[in-house]
Scaffold this active site. Structure first.
Site, PDB file in Angstrom:
ATOM      1  N   CYS A   7      -4.086  81.061   6.046  1.00  0.00           N
ATOM      2  CA  CYS A   7      -3.189  80.669   4.963  1.00  0.00           C
ATOM      3  C   CYS A   7      -3.806  81.154   3.660  1.00  0.00           C
ATOM      4  O   CYS A   7      -4.733  81.950   3.675  1.00  0.00           O
ATOM      5  CB  CYS A   7      -2.910  79.164   4.957  1.00  0.00           C
ATOM      6  SG  CYS A   7      -4.322  78.137   4.597  1.00  0.00           S
ATOM      7  N   CYS A  79       1.391  79.462   6.394  1.00  0.00           N
ATOM      8  CA  CYS A  79       1.967  79.189   5.082  1.00  0.00           C
ATOM      9  C   CYS A  79       3.456  78.875   5.234  1.00  0.00           C
ATOM     10  O   CYS A  79       4.074  79.222   6.229  1.00  0.00           O
ATOM     11  CB  CYS A  79       1.762  80.382   4.166  1.00  0.00           C
ATOM     12  SG  CYS A  79       2.339  81.908   4.892  1.00  0.00           S
ATOM     13  N   CYS A  87       2.766  84.451   1.816  1.00  0.00           N
ATOM     14  CA  CYS A  87       2.003  84.420   3.066  1.00  0.00           C
ATOM     15  C   CYS A  87       1.080  85.635   3.114  1.00  0.00           C
ATOM     16  O   CYS A  87       1.535  86.758   2.900  1.00  0.00           O
ATOM     17  CB  CYS A  87       2.983  84.463   4.225  1.00  0.00           C
ATOM     18  SG  CYS A  87       2.531  83.445   5.601  1.00  0.00           S
TER      19      CYS A  87
END
Length: 157
Positions: A7, A79, A87
């Site tokens: 993430c 994400c 992302c």
């Protein structure tokens, strides 16, 4: 097999994924986590939740994808692109899938509401990890595994 939970900040969701995966995974499978812009700390609520669930968090840290201890075979981005979050895109010859999860680090409200946001992220990730580990991993080719991981990210909550 090395799995990377990726993430942006690497303080909540990817940490929850890494620790939960390592707690549940069979021998020979290992998860790690990283961020494209790591915060440099693991959110204390993530550590507290994992401890309540009986999982070890020793050595867990927020880190950049530049310092991974191994090359990943699978990269799972976590994400929440539906929430307008950027992302990270991991480049390289890996199998990629997306399991969007709302970031509990941005939760607001009472302590109970914030804890509930962390628990929701954890439960979603755990359900998806359990679904992944229930697959016949040793018999799926790369294309079939990608298809199944994508399906899990869309359908398992």
């Amino acid at each position: 097999m090395n799995v990377l939970f990726l993430c942006t900040g690497n303080s909540c969701r990817s940490i929850l994924g890494e620790v939960t995966f390592n707690h549940l995974a069979p021998q020979g499978w290992r998860a790690m986590s990283a961020g494209s812009q790591p915060t440099g700390y693991v959110h204390p609520r993530s550590i507290a939740l994992l401890a309540r669930e009986g999982m070890q968090t020793d050595g867990v840290s927020s880190k950049s994808w530049d310092v991974l201890p191994a090359v990943p075979d699978i990269v799972i981005t976590v994400c929440a692109s539906a929430a307008g979050e950027t992302c990270p895109a991991y480049l390289g010859p890996v199998l990629r899938t997306h399991w969007g999860v709302d970031d509990p680090a941005h939760a607001t409200g009472t302590d109970e509401q914030i804890d509930a946001a962390f628990m929701a992220a954890y439960r979603t990730l755990r359900a998806r990890i359990e679904a992944m580990l229930a697959l016949p991993l040793e018999t799926l080719d790369k294309a079939a595994l990608k298809s199944e991981l994508d399906r899990i990210g869309r359908e398992v909550c």
